[in-house]
Design a protein around this motif. Structure first.
Motif, short mmCIF file in Angstrom:
data_model
loop_
_atom_site.label_atom_id
_atom_site.label_comp_id
_atom_site.label_asym_id
_atom_site.label_seq_id
_atom_site.Cartn_x
_atom_site.Cartn_y
_atom_site.Cartn_z
N ASP B 18 0.88 -1.31 0.08
CA ASP B 18 -0.03 0.00 -0.08
C ASP B 18 0.88 1.38 0.06
N VAL B 19 1.80 1.47 0.78
CA VAL B 19 2.77 2.43 1.04
C VAL B 19 3.75 2.73 -0.21
N LEU B 20 4.34 1.56 -0.30
CA LEU B 20 5.46 1.47 -1.13
C LEU B 20 5.25 1.20 -2.76
N ASP B 21 4.03 0.35 -2.76
CA ASP B 21 3.75 -0.36 -4.19
C ASP B 21 5.04 -1.31 -4.60
N ALA B 22 5.45 -2.16 -3.78
CA ALA B 22 6.71 -2.67 -4.22
C ALA B 22 6.19 -3.93 -5.52
N GLU B 23 5.02 -3.79 -5.74
CA GLU B 23 4.43 -4.69 -6.73
C GLU B 23 4.99 -4.29 -8.09
N ALA B 24 5.18 -3.00 -8.06
CA ALA B 24 5.51 -2.20 -9.40
C ALA B 24 6.77 -2.70 -9.60
N LEU B 25 7.78 -3.00 -8.77
CA LEU B 25 9.04 -3.55 -9.09
C LEU B 25 9.15 -4.65 -9.87
N CYS B 26 7.97 -5.44 -10.17
CA CYS B 26 8.06 -6.63 -10.73
C CYS B 26 7.78 -6.39 -12.37
N LYS B 27 7.45 -5.00 -12.60
CA LYS B 27 7.50 -4.68 -13.91
C LYS B 27 8.85 -4.81 -14.83
N HIS B 28 10.13 -4.56 -13.71
CA HIS B 28 11.26 -4.62 -14.19
C HIS B 28 11.71 -5.93 -14.54
N ASP B 29 12.50 -5.94 -15.48
CA ASP B 29 13.24 -7.29 -16.06
C ASP B 29 13.76 -8.04 -14.84
N LYS B 30 14.55 -7.38 -13.91
CA LYS B 30 15.22 -7.92 -12.94
C LYS B 30 14.21 -8.76 -12.11
N PHE B 31 13.05 -8.30 -11.90
CA PHE B 31 12.30 -8.74 -10.99
C PHE B 31 10.99 -9.29 -11.40
N SER B 32 10.87 -9.65 -12.94
CA SER B 32 9.65 -9.91 -13.68
C SER B 32 9.30 -11.37 -13.36
N GLU B 33 10.21 -12.14 -12.86
CA GLU B 33 9.84 -13.53 -12.19
C GLU B 33 8.83 -13.44 -11.13
N HIS B 34 9.08 -12.37 -10.40
CA HIS B 34 8.35 -12.21 -9.02
C HIS B 34 6.98 -11.63 -9.18
N SER B 35 6.24 -11.85 -8.06
CA SER B 35 4.58 -11.20 -8.03
C SER B 35 4.43 -10.91 -6.54
N GLU B 37 2.43 -12.62 -5.11
CA GLU B 37 2.52 -14.13 -4.46
C GLU B 37 3.80 -14.47 -4.01
N THR B 38 4.78 -14.27 -5.04
CA THR B 38 6.12 -14.99 -4.45
C THR B 38 6.77 -14.22 -3.22
N PHE B 39 6.50 -12.80 -3.39
CA PHE B 39 7.00 -12.14 -2.26
C PHE B 39 6.24 -12.65 -0.96
N ASP B 40 5.18 -12.77 -1.01
CA ASP B 40 4.35 -13.17 0.23
C ASP B 40 4.70 -14.65 0.71
N ALA B 41 5.04 -15.44 -0.21
CA ALA B 41 5.59 -16.70 -0.05
C ALA B 41 6.56 -16.69 0.83
N VAL B 42 7.76 -15.87 0.40
CA VAL B 42 8.96 -15.68 0.76
C VAL B 42 8.85 -15.00 2.14
N LEU B 43 8.11 -14.15 2.52
CA LEU B 43 7.53 -13.54 3.93
C LEU B 43 7.15 -14.47 4.96
N ASP B 44 6.28 -15.49 4.27
CA ASP B 44 5.52 -16.52 5.03
C ASP B 44 6.65 -17.43 5.67
N THR B 45 7.58 -17.82 4.76
CA THR B 45 8.72 -18.68 5.25
C THR B 45 9.50 -17.92 6.24
N ALA B 46 9.83 -16.80 6.09
CA ALA B 46 10.64 -16.12 7.03
C ALA B 46 9.77 -15.89 8.42
#
Lengths: 601, 601
Positions: B18-35, B37-46
């Motif tokens: 909401d505050v940072l719009d981290a999802e927007a990063l996924c538009k860049h090539d470097k993070f295009s494999e991410h979404s 969902e993958t961010f949340d999965a990583v956070l859940d593991t952590a």
């Protein structure tokens, strides 16, 4: 100045004789046997004993806290050696009359005596000081029989004392204590209940431990009005007052504290076997009132201790900052130039000056409070005496809370001056910081002090205390004849006007439901009031220092006086102005804190 | 919320999406494999790993610190279990590319991952985090051979890393280090010298420890310009890169710290037997520059850790305050009424709201900083990239110093909420407080951060960073469409004008000898600037919360958003105004601290 200096050599003489004129007390009958010479002799004894017997084990006791093996509490031997020297010196009875075996010393001097011990080793000092506090209550309120049974041996330290007020479930809310005291045909009582955080509640330092216990006599009124006070000894006395059998007081366990580790903190159980004998102090149901009547002294003691632990941390970091070299200062900042002592770095100097302002301010504030007790005790004009008593009541929350807020702040800065070293247990700064963290909590949390000030003391007797204080301040300001101090008075004056505006505003608010906002904003009131009071205390010091500076050619004294003036400037320029925020909060009845719903966290 | 909650469930999703719009990063090539969902999965593991393997031994490790028997460092087994799980999860390589065996995750998400571990157990977390920091330096500046030798096994955590910068005599003054590195015919170096406060400098958690050591190559320039950086492993590598014989790096001893006790802090000796092999990173004499180029990330890490330790203390005291009953509140304040939860007392609520404002403010601030790194790394417009880099440089001292000042303040309030319990080691508040006390000291003391801000960062490239920051703020404020947040912007605006007046004033002063006063007043500059920055960070949160509040009927979310708005109000009404004092000090070139003569103390 060496790393183990307890107090700057000039400090106590300046506070006692220059700022407070303690010598004037000798004009009164009660202190007529005394003089500056006898006061100095007492202080000299205190300094030597604190340095030789209390200081060396301050750190050792922290690392080796008291142990309970289920039967007995053991601690390092040094504590008993120091305690025995203290009691043999007669200091426990210092403030009592010659006929009671005391030294008949003023509170002002006794507080100065305590300065050395609190600086050297607050944990070991707690044992005799708690005893003195218990004597204070017994001497005022117990009947002759009870006094005769316990007081003489408490005055010599053969018996020690505690204050057993708090219960696990009730905390600060003494109205809710559950310990009961059932009357017996012989006039004694049987107690039953649990107490917690009882400092000095168990140890082997003395022949007996005299607990002052708050308890409820069944059938009494509810809440604070139904609380009575009892003497409950660890060992009962035989009919000839010799130490008799064990009373039914059990150590449930020792508490393991963040700091102040040399002092046992105990959970006690009274009457587990229904055989805990206790003796009523004074009248039934007056217990809490008695405790509160002795509260001013106890609270000054906490404030002064906090100032002294802060002060020792200040001297310790000052010593380090003069010795430790690091980095360079322009224009000598080339790699080949020698590194400079860190005291020469502006930000380090700022941290040292802040520590000086906080701790010498707190010390001077509490000595003023102790001296006020002497003034009250020696006052022959009854109306004036009541006025002064009112002012003391008003100042008490400040005397407790301000030094216990700013002493720890000084210790925090002390760690920062040492940097990485300050974070290790190989240096002492971290212990000072841990020890001092107790002071905002006990003897009434600082939150409770702020409420006491904001809801009670300011308004008590229609604001009489405040009017007396104001006169006292104005009289001091009228005497300021020196340039720099006059400027400080000028700087303080607008805040005095602001305080009045705030109080006028609050007088109206207190009649409305908006008064509730003050429960969350009481700390703001405390900030304004205490900053003004401490500014005044600093002006008293600076003004006297300026006068003396003009009269001396002694270089060391000149330096000392200049330091006083500079610390006063620091306080009024750097600390006082922060209360502009608090003034604004109170004037607008800021409700942001009270409006916060529990579910929103 | 239970006592072992690491982070409020809504907090990280709110900050990230909401505050940072981290999802927007996924538009860049470097993070295009991410979404998301993958961010949340990583956070859940952590979250699960931190809760199950890090949290349970946080207190145990504090009570059982690492021991050195002269040969080997031992510690409780739980640390290795947790470390192994962390390294096996691949988190150490989280930010590295898929081909390096990493997860190619944005800094924003990696910082959010770290939030769980820092909340649960900062001491055990230090081992993998120091390793990640060392990899960061090696990956940027070492040649391929060195990278190939060490990086793969550091990324998996088979090898761990340290930063060996500080020396006993030099402290923060790195220019004065004495460790030498003598070139050998084979291109390697032989190191000789001593380092201190090296976290993770010795342990048995990994197959090898890779020290990044600052040292001087004889004959190089003096001061900071003659410092080079070396990789110095605990065990040398054989020619096939397998782990070889012990290198000449000796543990001189463990330091015993106030807190953060689970992390070994070491004094290391390099080359006692003249056989300490080291390998140059990058070019000779560029060592300090390399370290400083990686400093922004490291300093954000310290600030974020401080916010998280503060945050955990906040949640812990909040839980206590909701559960613990004591005293009564009008109109239910008769003795027979039930006692109330202490959260209902105004002063307790104030302390909880302050903790929330400090710690969620610090968390949001550092996440903003991490996100800024991602924005820089993914920026395709070179000019814009330089602008953002300049803003990051300007913000870095704030990102480090503000949370490490206010995180500990929160922990102090956390103790106070618990009262007597908070002072005992039976509760955790005191450990949080001790752990967090490190943060104002390491990675550049907060005094150094204030100097960095006041003398360098504000003026760098003619104030470009400040201009970029201002645009960023104005753009945020222009988007504020909600009522309460708009009022907060109104309240902040005068302080922005004041900051400009102060800077205009200082621009002139910096040319004169009065600039010297700023060495003692830099903290005032830090207070003004950081309070404004954090106010902006809070307005960003409040404004988003107000928008979302309007769109949800979920009661729990409504409560959460209302809490955000209230905390923002608290910060801007209660904390921001204190800088009026600092503004005044700077505008008048207050010289009280620098004028204090050393002899006057």
């Amino acid at each position: 100045m060496a790393a183990d200096t307890l107090i700057h050599d000039f400090e106590l003489p300046f506070q006692l004789y220059d700022v407070l004129d303690a010598e004037a007390l000798c004009k009164h009958d009660k202190f007529s046997e005394h003089s500056v010479e006898t006061f100095d002799a007492v202080l000299d004894t205190a300094q030597k004993m604190a340095t030789n017997l209390f200081l060396p084990h301050n750190h050792i006791a922290d690392k080796n806290e008291p142990q309970f093996d289920g039967h007995k509490v053991s601690m390092i031997d040094d504590v008993k050696v120091a305690f025995d020297a203290f009691r043999e010196s007669g200091f426990i009875a210092g403030r009592y009359s010659f006929e009671d075996g005391g030294m008949q010393l003023p509170e002002t001097v006794m507080t100065a005596v305590s300065a050395y011990f609190m600086s050297a080793n607050p944990s070991t000092t707690a044992y005799p000081f708690l005893t003195a506090a218990a004597i204070n209550v017994i001497s005022h309120f117990a009947n002759e029989e009870l006094k005769n049974a316990f007081m003489p041996r408490m005055l010599t330290g053969e018996f020690t004392g505690t204050m057993a007020l708090t219960e696990p479930h009730a905390g600060s809310s003494l109205a809710d204590i559950k310990t009961t005291a059932s009357p017996q045909p012989d006039g004694s009582y049987r107690l039953k209940g649990s107490k917690i955080y009882i400092s000095g509640g168990e140890h082997e330092l003395s022949d007996n431990i005299v607990h002052l216990v708050l308890a409820k006599i069944p059938g009494g009124p509810g809440g604070v009005k139904g609380i009575s006070l009892f003497v409950v000894p660890k060992y009962r006395l035989n009919s000839d007052n010799s130490v008799g059998p064990r009373n039914d007081v059990q150590l449930a366990g020792l508490l393991h504290k963040l700091g102040y580790r040399g002092t046992t903190s105990t959970a006690l159980t009274f009457g587990e076997n229904n055989d805990c004998h206790g003796y009523l102090v004074g009248e039934p149901h007056f217990g809490l009132r008695y405790m509160f009547m002795m509260m001013n002294e106890a609270r000054i003691g906490v404030g002064f201790g906090a100032a002294m632990i802060g002060y020792r941390g200040y001297l310790y970091s000052l010593d380090y900052a003069k010795d430790r070299t690091q980095g360079r200062i322009a224009p000598n900042n080339k790699p080949e130039d020698d590194a400079t002592a860190i005291i020469n770095h502006g930000d380090v100097k700022r941290m040292l000056l802040a520590q000086k302002a906080y701790t010498e301010g707190g010390m001077s504030l509490c000595l003023y409070g102790s001296n006020l007790i002497d003034r009250i005790n020696t006052c022959e004009d009854e109306a004036r005496k009541l006025d002064l008593q009112e002012m003391l009541d008003l100042l008490t929350p400040v005397l407790k809370a301000w030094p216990s807020e700013y002493g720890p702040k000084a210790n925090d800065l002390g760690i920062q001056v040492l940097g990485g070293s300050g974070y290790t247990r190989e240096y002492y700064s971290e212990q000072f910081w841990r020890d001092n963290r107790l002071n905002p909590i006990h003897e009434g949390t600082n939150g409770i002090q702020a409420l006491d000030l904001s809801f009670r003391k300011i308004w008590q007797k229609n604001g009489l205390g405040l009017r007396v204080l104001q006169k006292e301040m104005q009289s001091d300001f009228a005497k300021v004849s020196t340039t720099q101090s006059a400027e400080l008075v000028q700087a303080l004056n607008p805040y005095l006007s602001e305080l009045h505006e705030v109080l006028t505003h609050l007088t109206a608010v207190m009649q409305t439901e908006k008064a509730f906002t003050l429960t969350a904003n009481a700390q703001a009131m405390m900030n304004i009031f205490s900053s003004i009071v401490v500014s005044w205390i600093w002006i008293r010091q600076a003004s006297k220092a300026e006068q003396l500076l003009a009269d001396t050619s002694d270089q060391q004294k000149q330096n000392y006086y200049k330091g006083k003036i500079q610390a006063a400037k620091y306080f009024i320029e750097w600390e006082l102005p922060t209360v502009a925020r608090d003034i604004q909060l109170l004037k607008t009845n800021n409700s942001t804190c009270v409006d916060m719903n529990n579910d929103w966290f």
